[in-house]
Design a protein around this motif. Structure first.
Motif, short mmCIF file in Angstrom:
data_model
loop_
_atom_site.label_atom_id
_atom_site.label_comp_id
_atom_site.label_asym_id
_atom_site.label_seq_id
_atom_site.Cartn_x
_atom_site.Cartn_y
_atom_site.Cartn_z
N THR A 28 6.41 -14.13 -7.86
CA THR A 28 6.51 -15.37 -7.93
C THR A 28 6.14 -16.91 -6.83
OG1 THR A 28 8.22 -15.94 -8.44
CG2 THR A 28 7.33 -15.05 -10.16
N LYS A 29 7.02 -15.80 -6.09
CA LYS A 29 6.97 -16.82 -4.78
C LYS A 29 6.04 -16.82 -3.82
CE LYS A 29 10.73 -18.60 -6.10
NZ LYS A 29 10.98 -17.69 -7.56
N TYR A 30 5.89 -15.23 -3.14
CA TYR A 30 4.30 -15.10 -2.16
C TYR A 30 3.48 -14.20 -3.08
CZ TYR A 30 8.14 -17.14 1.01
OH TYR A 30 9.19 -17.59 1.35
N PRO A 31 2.99 -14.90 -3.68
CA PRO A 31 2.09 -13.95 -5.15
C PRO A 31 0.81 -13.58 -4.69
CG PRO A 31 1.62 -16.29 -5.79
CD PRO A 31 2.67 -16.30 -4.90
N TYR A 32 0.11 -14.06 -2.84
CA TYR A 32 -0.82 -14.27 -2.77
C TYR A 32 -0.28 -13.28 -0.72
CZ TYR A 32 1.52 -17.46 0.28
OH TYR A 32 2.77 -18.60 0.21
N VAL A 33 0.52 -12.77 -0.57
CA VAL A 33 0.72 -12.33 0.51
C VAL A 33 0.74 -10.30 0.49
CG1 VAL A 33 2.89 -10.88 1.65
CG2 VAL A 33 2.60 -13.86 0.89
N PRO A 34 0.94 -9.29 -0.61
CA PRO A 34 1.10 -8.35 -0.37
C PRO A 34 -0.57 -7.71 -0.90
CG PRO A 34 1.97 -8.37 -2.53
CD PRO A 34 1.64 -9.93 -2.51
N ASN A 35 -0.24 -6.94 0.03
CA ASN A 35 -2.36 -5.89 0.51
C ASN A 35 -1.83 -5.15 -0.09
OD1 ASN A 35 -4.70 -5.88 1.70
ND2 ASN A 35 -3.68 -4.39 3.32
N TYR A 36 -0.57 -4.48 0.32
CA TYR A 36 -0.48 -3.04 -0.44
C TYR A 36 1.10 -2.57 -0.95
CZ TYR A 36 -4.87 -0.72 0.23
OH TYR A 36 -6.20 -0.64 0.37
N ILE A 37 1.13 -2.41 -1.09
CA ILE A 37 2.72 -2.28 -1.88
C ILE A 37 3.34 -0.39 -1.59
CG2 ILE A 37 4.78 -1.81 -3.05
CD1 ILE A 37 3.58 -4.07 -4.47
N LEU A 38 3.48 0.30 -0.67
CA LEU A 38 3.35 1.56 0.22
C LEU A 38 4.93 1.89 -0.51
CD1 LEU A 38 1.42 1.34 3.56
CD2 LEU A 38 0.14 2.28 0.63
N VAL A 39 4.92 3.24 -1.65
CA VAL A 39 5.93 3.32 -1.86
C VAL A 39 5.60 4.70 -1.07
CG1 VAL A 39 7.82 4.25 -3.42
CG2 VAL A 39 6.52 2.41 -3.77
N HIS A 40 6.78 5.68 0.24
CA HIS A 40 6.34 6.30 1.40
C HIS A 40 7.74 7.25 0.93
CE1 HIS A 40 5.09 8.97 3.71
NE2 HIS A 40 6.36 9.03 4.75
N ASP A 41 7.26 8.65 0.92
CA ASP A 41 8.65 9.45 0.69
C ASP A 41 9.16 9.75 -0.38
OD1 ASP A 41 8.38 12.47 2.22
OD2 ASP A 41 9.93 11.66 3.69
N LEU A 42 8.72 9.33 -1.87
CA LEU A 42 9.32 9.07 -2.70
C LEU A 42 10.48 10.29 -2.97
CD1 LEU A 42 10.45 7.19 -5.19
CD2 LEU A 42 8.94 8.23 -6.34
N PRO A 43 11.46 10.99 -3.09
CA PRO A 43 12.23 12.07 -3.80
C PRO A 43 12.08 12.15 -5.17
CG PRO A 43 13.80 10.83 -2.15
CD PRO A 43 12.50 10.31 -2.76
N PHE A 44 11.96 13.82 -5.30
CA PHE A 44 11.83 14.08 -6.86
C PHE A 44 12.17 13.75 -7.64
CE2 PHE A 44 12.21 17.20 -10.32
CZ PHE A 44 10.60 16.88 -10.61
N LEU A 45 13.70 13.60 -7.43
CA LEU A 45 15.35 13.40 -8.25
C LEU A 45 14.60 11.59 -8.34
CD1 LEU A 45 18.84 12.88 -6.46
CD2 LEU A 45 16.96 12.80 -5.34
N LEU A 46 14.02 10.88 -7.51
CA LEU A 46 13.74 9.69 -7.93
C LEU A 46 12.70 9.60 -9.12
CD1 LEU A 46 15.24 8.04 -4.58
CD2 LEU A 46 16.33 8.47 -7.06
#
Length: 241
Positions: A172-190
């Protein structure tokens, strides 16, 4: 994803005129910050980026921009600095900016294994705003990549309110900001929790959301810009300067 096309001069003018007319007819109880009004009267850049992200919907852009102006004033965006932030959060390396992705966009790094529900959400969001605003000033409102470093993260680090807070603020406040959202090394249990988080995300965010591992992170961040922890070559250790 924001459009690569530019809005027409007429669309920009419509937004600008509507905001300025509304300011005269219905001035807010708390006047908007003069720096933000300058960004509207002296430049087309902010309005251009908002029109792009809202698919050139002029009415939507006017509504969201007005809301954004009010939020920026009430949140005290221009009053935030390194002296009035939570010093622990500023210095512990849980949220910081370092290096760039392959498109040359700065990385806003969130070290999730340092998080717990006991941390103050408002203080954390102020830290995030501090870094986004700093980079926005330095890059003339360029994009950033949100890097969620999940290395070594466990269930105790899981906090849906924090996740919703970040997502809501960026949407809502910075909608033009993200280039990517990277979720790195997500553990299996999550994995199950991550599926829940994805349901909070708007469709536009899902398009730029990428789950990475050490094997494929270099599709988005090259080895020189990747920390050794992520399988890269950079041995940087965060210290607020």
């Amino acid at each position: 994803m924001p459009s690569d096309q530019d809005p027409t001069a007429e669309q920009i003018s419509q937004v600008k005129t509507s905001i300025l007319q509304k300011l005269e007819k219905e001035p807010p109880a708390e006047p908007f910050h003069p720096n933000d009004l300058k960004r509207i009267t002296e430049s087309d850049l902010w309005i251009t980026k908002l029109l792009q992200v809202y698919d050139f919907d002029v009415e939507k852009c006017i509504t969201r921009l007005w809301d954004n102006l009010a939020w920026r004033k009430s949140f005290g965006v221009y009053d935030i600095n390194e002296t009035n932030l939570n010093q622990e959060y500023l210095n512990d390396g849980s949220i910081f900016v370092h290096n760039k992705d392959k498109d040359g966009k700065p990385l806003l790094i969130l070290t999730i294994n340092m998080h717990s529900k006991s941390r103050n959400l408002d203080d954390l969001l102020r830290i995030i705003v501090f870094w986004i605003e700093k980079v926005q000033r330095e890059t003339n409102l360029d994009k950033m990549t949100i890097f969620m470093d999940m290395t070594g993260t466990g269930l105790s680090n899981l906090d849906l309110d924090f996740t919703k807070g970040i997502i809501g603020m960026i949407e809502t406040k910075y909608p033009y900001v993200p280039n990517y959202i990277l979720v790195h090394d997500l553990p299996f249990l999550l994995n199950a929790a991550f599926k829940v988080v994805k349901t909070f995300l708007p469709a536009e965010a899902l398009k730029i959301l990428k789950v990475t591992t050490k094997k494929d992170l270099d599709q988005y961040v090259d080895k020189e810009n990747s920390l050794k922890l992520w399988g890269g070559n950079d041995d940087y250790v965060y210290k607020f300067a």
